[in-house]
Design a protein around this motif. Structure first.
Motif: not given
Length: 312
Positions: A229, A232-234, A256, A266, A268, A292-294, A297
């Protein structure tokens, strides 16, 4: 089941079918326009669902002939094993030509410098490798599976999106597209990016995959994987990832939703093991797939900044 409910479900099914066939026809039209207007087009293939659908559409657009342009994969060297295995099997099945641009080669030759630290990623390095590969093969149009619903920067793109001699995108320098007339005129050294599935949504893509019974990489379905983790995502606990002292590896059932470089993809938590279950999961989700894409961000304008530099 009550008759009225059966009639509503039948009506919705017919609407979805018509809607998907209209999107398919539009995309095939764009693919054929690219083949007609450009001398050296290529189709960008990442192994993700959008590029898989693009390849399927290209197969249908030119059947019974083979796909008349190469597939281009920019290999970061940090790809999921399942993605590469799927890519190679699909290329062999279709008899398509595959060209691979290597980020590792770009690093080895000094074209780019690899990032260091816990959040290091090769995702941004792809831009130089992509532009070098397009230049090497004199590509005048690179087709990709970007969609307008993915991200606000992508919503600004046309079907035919102009790039200057440095491979850069200027949002203000866009060709008008009236009545589906596409203008592929360019100066020497410039090229175009084409986005045949621009008008599709994530739900459209998955419903089309179900309709056409397209085989997908196993990583899109639920499976057990070592993850950790962060922010905020795996993320996948693969060899290329460096964990912080406070981070621990756990075994989770994940899948994915979108596939990219391991460092920014990331995962799910999911039990979806069929296409129908994936569609139900997406319909209930309140998080976009790019959420879910780092890499998105890193800044508020991360995608637009990368696209101006030549990223897809």
């Amino acid at each position: 089941m009550p008759l009225w409910l059966c009639l509503i479900q039948k009506s919705m099914h017919n609407y979805n079918l018509t809607h998907l066939k209209e999107l398919e026809a539009e995309s095939i039209y764009v693919l054929r326009e690219v083949a007609a207007q450009f001398e050296r087009p290529m189709l960008l293939f990442s192994g993700g669902k959008d590029s898989i659908v693009m390849t399927h559409l290209a197969y249908k657009a030119f059947y019974p002939s083979k796909i008349p342009f190469p597939l281009l994969h920019i290999d970061t060297g940090h790809n999921f094993r399942e993605t590469i295995e799927y890519r190679d099997a699909m290329v062999e099945k279709l008899g398509a030509q595959l060209i691979v641009g290597s980020v590792q080669e770009s690093i080895d030759t000094g074209r780019v410098v690899e990032e260091r630290g816990f959040n290091a990623s090769r995702n941004k390095l792809q831009t130089v490798t992509l532009l070098d590969t397009l230049e090497k093969y004199k590509v005048d149009c690179a087709m990709g599976g970007a969609r307008r619903d993915e991200e606000k920067a992508r919503a600004k793109e046309r079907f035919f999106s102009h790039r200057d001699e440095f491979g850069q995108w200027d949002p203000k320098n866009q060709r008008p597209e009236l009545w589906n007339i596409f203008n592929g005129r360019k100066n020497p050294g410039e090229h175009f990016r084409a986005f045949p599935i621009s008008n599709w949504t994530e739900m459209d893509v998955w419903q089309y995959i179900l309709l056409e019974n397209i085989e997908m990489p196993s990583i899109y379905y639920t499976h057990e994987r070592d993850v950790f983790w962060r922010d905020g995502q795996w993320l996948a606990a693969e060899e290329c990832m460096t964990l912080k002292p406070t981070e621990t590896v756990e075994r989770k059932r994940v899948r994915c939703r979108t596939i990219g470089d391991i460092s920014c993809t990331g995962l799910t938590l999911s039990e979806a093991n069929t296409l129908e279950e994936i569609i139900d999961e997406i319909a209930a989700s309140r998080v976009t797939e790019r959420g879910s894409r780092a890499d998105d961000k890193r800044s508020e304008a991360a995608m637009e900044d990368r696209k101006k530099e030549g990223y897809f």
